[in-house]
Design a protein around this motif. Structure first.
Motif, PDB file in Angstrom:
ATOM      1  N   VAL A 263       0.836  -1.207   0.000  1.00  0.00           N
ATOM      2  CA  VAL A 263       0.000   0.000   0.000  1.00  0.00           C
ATOM      3  C   VAL A 263       0.867   1.252   0.000  1.00  0.00           C
ATOM      4  O   VAL A 263       0.638   2.204  -0.760  1.00  0.00           O
ATOM      5  N   LYS A 264       1.887   1.254   0.852  1.00  0.00           N
ATOM      6  CA  LYS A 264       2.778   2.419   0.932  1.00  0.00           C
ATOM      7  C   LYS A 264       3.568   2.596  -0.357  1.00  0.00           C
ATOM      8  O   LYS A 264       3.834   3.728  -0.797  1.00  0.00           O
ATOM      9  N   ARG A 265       3.943   1.486  -0.986  1.00  0.00           N
ATOM     10  CA  ARG A 265       4.695   1.548  -2.240  1.00  0.00           C
ATOM     11  C   ARG A 265       3.897   2.281  -3.320  1.00  0.00           C
ATOM     12  O   ARG A 265       4.460   2.977  -4.165  1.00  0.00           O
ATOM     13  N   LEU A 266       2.577   2.134  -3.302  1.00  0.00           N
ATOM     14  CA  LEU A 266       1.709   2.763  -4.301  1.00  0.00           C
ATOM     15  C   LEU A 266       1.276   4.167  -3.903  1.00  0.00           C
ATOM     16  O   LEU A 266       0.614   4.859  -4.682  1.00  0.00           O
ATOM     17  N   GLY A 267       1.611   4.601  -2.702  1.00  0.00           N
ATOM     18  CA  GLY A 267       1.215   5.926  -2.241  1.00  0.00           C
ATOM     19  C   GLY A 267      -0.262   6.045  -1.909  1.00  0.00           C
ATOM     20  O   GLY A 267      -0.835   7.138  -1.967  1.00  0.00           O
ATOM     21  N   ILE A 268      -0.871   4.923  -1.555  1.00  0.00           N
ATOM     22  CA  ILE A 268      -2.286   4.938  -1.167  1.00  0.00           C
ATOM     23  C   ILE A 268      -2.393   5.430   0.268  1.00  0.00           C
ATOM     24  O   ILE A 268      -1.849   4.815   1.191  1.00  0.00           O
ATOM     25  N   THR A 269      -3.094   6.520   0.470  1.00  0.00           N
ATOM     26  CA  THR A 269      -3.193   7.121   1.813  1.00  0.00           C
ATOM     27  C   THR A 269      -4.501   6.807   2.526  1.00  0.00           C
ATOM     28  O   THR A 269      -4.573   6.903   3.750  1.00  0.00           O
ATOM     29  N   ASN A 270      -5.533   6.481   1.782  1.00  0.00           N
ATOM     30  CA  ASN A 270      -6.832   6.192   2.403  1.00  0.00           C
ATOM     31  C   ASN A 270      -6.946   4.705   2.727  1.00  0.00           C
ATOM     32  O   ASN A 270      -7.813   3.975   2.221  1.00  0.00           O
ATOM     33  N   TYR A 271      -6.069   4.266   3.601  1.00  0.00           N
ATOM     34  CA  TYR A 271      -5.996   2.874   4.048  1.00  0.00           C
ATOM     35  C   TYR A 271      -6.067   2.870   5.574  1.00  0.00           C
ATOM     36  O   TYR A 271      -5.333   3.609   6.237  1.00  0.00           O
ATOM     37  N   LEU A 272      -6.947   2.032   6.112  1.00  0.00           N
ATOM     38  CA  LEU A 272      -7.176   2.016   7.555  1.00  0.00           C
ATOM     39  C   LEU A 272      -7.198   0.580   8.077  1.00  0.00           C
ATOM     40  O   LEU A 272      -7.888  -0.279   7.522  1.00  0.00           O
ATOM     41  N   VAL A 273      -6.457   0.341   9.139  1.00  0.00           N
ATOM     42  CA  VAL A 273      -6.468  -0.958   9.794  1.00  0.00           C
ATOM     43  C   VAL A 273      -7.395  -0.897  11.005  1.00  0.00           C
ATOM     44  O   VAL A 273      -7.262   0.000  11.848  1.00  0.00           O
ATOM     45  N   VAL A 274      -8.332  -1.828  11.083  1.00  0.00           N
ATOM     46  CA  VAL A 274      -9.146  -1.974  12.285  1.00  0.00           C
ATOM     47  C   VAL A 274      -8.387  -2.923  13.208  1.00  0.00           C
ATOM     48  O   VAL A 274      -8.313  -4.130  12.964  1.00  0.00           O
ATOM     49  N   ALA A 275      -7.765  -2.359  14.231  1.00  0.00           N
ATOM     50  CA  ALA A 275      -6.936  -3.142  15.149  1.00  0.00           C
ATOM     51  C   ALA A 275      -7.825  -3.894  16.129  1.00  0.00           C
ATOM     52  O   ALA A 275      -8.566  -3.288  16.910  1.00  0.00           O
ATOM     53  N   LEU A 276      -7.733  -5.220  16.100  1.00  0.00           N
ATOM     54  CA  LEU A 276      -8.584  -6.049  16.951  1.00  0.00           C
ATOM     55  C   LEU A 276      -7.937  -6.404  18.283  1.00  0.00           C
ATOM     56  O   LEU A 276      -8.573  -7.033  19.127  1.00  0.00           O
ATOM     57  N   ASP A 277      -6.669  -6.020  18.453  1.00  0.00           N
ATOM     58  CA  ASP A 277      -6.011  -6.234  19.743  1.00  0.00           C
ATOM     59  C   ASP A 277      -4.950  -5.148  19.957  1.00  0.00           C
ATOM     60  O   ASP A 277      -4.648  -4.360  19.054  1.00  0.00           O
ATOM     61  N   ASP A 278      -4.394  -5.114  21.153  1.00  0.00           N
ATOM     62  CA  ASP A 278      -3.413  -4.077  21.501  1.00  0.00           C
ATOM     63  C   ASP A 278      -2.131  -4.210  20.690  1.00  0.00           C
ATOM     64  O   ASP A 278      -1.470  -3.217  20.376  1.00  0.00           O
ATOM     65  N   TYR A 279      -1.759  -5.440  20.372  1.00  0.00           N
ATOM     66  CA  TYR A 279      -0.516  -5.669  19.633  1.00  0.00           C
ATOM     67  C   TYR A 279      -0.554  -4.963  18.269  1.00  0.00           C
ATOM     68  O   TYR A 279       0.404  -4.283  17.883  1.00  0.00           O
ATOM     69  N   ILE A 280      -1.666  -5.134  17.538  1.00  0.00           N
ATOM     70  CA  ILE A 280      -1.786  -4.504  16.220  1.00  0.00           C
ATOM     71  C   ILE A 280      -1.916  -2.990  16.359  1.00  0.00           C
ATOM     72  O   ILE A 280      -1.397  -2.226  15.529  1.00  0.00           O
ATOM     73  N   GLU A 281      -2.565  -2.542  17.416  1.00  0.00           N
ATOM     74  CA  GLU A 281      -2.652  -1.101  17.650  1.00  0.00           C
ATOM     75  C   GLU A 281      -1.251  -0.502  17.806  1.00  0.00           C
ATOM     76  O   GLU A 281      -0.920   0.520  17.171  1.00  0.00           O
ATOM     77  N   ASN A 282      -0.421  -1.131  18.610  1.00  0.00           N
ATOM     78  CA  ASN A 282       0.947  -0.638  18.818  1.00  0.00           C
ATOM     79  C   ASN A 282       1.788  -0.764  17.547  1.00  0.00           C
ATOM     80  O   ASN A 282       2.621   0.102  17.246  1.00  0.00           O
ATOM     81  N   PHE A 283       1.550  -1.846  16.806  1.00  0.00           N
ATOM     82  CA  PHE A 283       2.267  -2.036  15.535  1.00  0.00           C
ATOM     83  C   PHE A 283       1.951  -0.901  14.563  1.00  0.00           C
ATOM     84  O   PHE A 283       2.843  -0.354  13.901  1.00  0.00           O
TER      85      PHE A 283
END
Length: 423
Positions: A173-193
């Motif tokens: 996603v970053k390689r293509l410069g896509i900015t409207n990308y959102l991760v729904v973090a289902l736990d604290d680990y992914i939130e911190n990541f």
């Protein structure tokens, strides 16, 4: 002579007075006997009843018994007819109610129009979007306001179990410069990541039902949560491109959407027939002349990559699937397709959502890639997918990395070592 004339005039006057008096008396008597008039139905009934009462006293016991039997039979028939009338009336009311609702929905879409000439008529495919309601989730509304592009966003759900695949996806996603990308973090680990890697994320408010699966569930379990999570995105008025984490982005997908349907999904099909539909003939020799029955078939929409416009049918689809998944242990992709494709029939009202299947070479599943494209030198050179979804193979991470090596880094033999299917 004069005396006779006087007496005659007095006699005539007396007769007139007597006639008037008699008329008044008759009028009073009639008023007492017939207060409702001579031709009132109740008076007639009263007279008839008197006649019947008078005549019935002369009827024989056998005749009376027969009349009572007839009366009972007619009463039963009358009761049955009344019941049928009530049932038909209720059916008519429901039909009129449904017709009225349909009419209201049609009118809400715009003024009625006349049909055009033959070959020029096109039905409505694109439903109107809903009115956004930021009160549903002000915190999410603020996040989407900051990152969305043209009111659209890519959404991926992830927990720590899929972190390695998420890393590959985020890099693409970053390689293509896509900015409207959102991760729904289902736990604290992914939130911190996400925080440490400068990735936009959203952590939902505590929800016991969602959190239990979200924190410990595998790929399929997490996939089923999306139908509950995405509802708020649509209510806020955003078009959502849902992406599972086993997907590599090779082009910006928003440049390849049609946006003419409620649901736009990639296919699990691997050919034009399986992806876009075909007439499948069922053969039953025992039927003789009618042994061949024609059926329509299409391979399912993939519930791991689809675009939803913020419309009422899209939200209803999410509600239907989420409701069924909450009541039974079902595969979310099967339920997703059943709700999309099953038509209305007795005791079931189908979903009236417009749908489009994505180009199978642009939005490519891993069966198309590993069984067809990599073996065809012409396709290998000409086809540049928008995304590759490693949905057909369990060794997802290795194949995702091979896709990056082949399409991004140009390593021509990066796909060769893998079998067509799973070992």
């Amino acid at each position: 002579m004069a005396g006779r004339r006087d007496r005659t005039q007095q006699l005539r006057g007396s007769r007139i007075a007597i006639a008037i008096l008699i008329g008044i008396i008759i009028g009073c008597v009639c008023a007492v006997l017939f207060p409702n008039g001579f031709f009132n139905s109740s008076s007639s009934l009263t007279v008839n009843e008197r006649v019947q009462v008078g005549s019935s006293s002369c009827e024989s016991p056998a005749r009376i018994k027969m009349l009572k039997s007839d009366f009972a039979s007619l009463s039963e028939k009358n009761a049955e007819l009344k019941k049928q009338i009530r049932e038909l009336t209720e059916k008519l009311r429901l039909a009129e109610q449904g017709s009225d609702n349909a009419r209201k929905q049609v009118l809400s879409l715009g003024p009625q129009i006349k049909a055009g000439p033959f070959g020029t008529v096109k039905s409505l495919r694109t439903n109107p979007t809903i009115l956004p309601d930021e009160s549903v989730n002000p915190r999410l509304a603020k996040i989407l306001e900051d990152i969305a592009v043209d009111k659209e966003v890519i959404v991926a759900l992830a927990n720590s179990n899929v972190k390695a695949m998420l890393e590959v996806q985020i890099a693409s996603v970053k390689r293509l410069g896509i900015t409207n990308y959102l991760v729904v973090a289902l736990d604290d680990y992914i939130e911190n990541f996400c925080k440490s890697n400068d990735v936009a994320y959203y952590k939902r408010d505590p929800d016991k039902d969602v959190d239990t699966v979200g924190k410990t569930g595998g790929n399929h379990a997490v996939s089923g949560l999306k139908f509950r999570v995405l509802r708020e995105f649509l209510q806020l008025g955003y078009g959502v491109l849902l992406s599972d984490v086993d997907i590599v982005f090779l082009q910006n997908p928003f440049r390849h959407l049609y946006r003419d349907s409620d649901v736009e999904s990639m296919s699990d099909g691997h050919s034009n027939m399986t992806a876009y539909g075909f007439n499948d003939v069922f053969d039953e020799p025992a039927m003789g002349w009618a042994r061949y029955a024609h059926t329509m078939r299409i391979w399912v929409f993939n519930s791991g990559f689809f675009y939803l416009r913020p419309t009422v049918p899209s939200i209803e689809l999410l509600d239907r699937v989420a409701d069924r998944l909450s009541k039974a242990k079902l595969w979310d992709q099967a339920v997703f397709n059943e709700e999309l494709f099953y038509p209305s029939h007795p005791d079931y009202i189908g979903l009236h959502a417009s749908k489009r299947v994505m180009d199978m070479y642009e939005f490519m599943n891993s069966k198309v890639l590993f069984k067809t494209v990599r073996k065809d030198q012409e396709l290998k050179k000409k086809v540049k997918p928008v995304i590759v979804h490693v949905n057909y193979h369990p060794d997802k991470l290795n194949r995702m990395q091979a896709v990056v090596e082949f399409y991004v880094n140009g390593k021509q033999d990066a796909l060769d070592s893998f079998p067509d299917g799973s070992e």
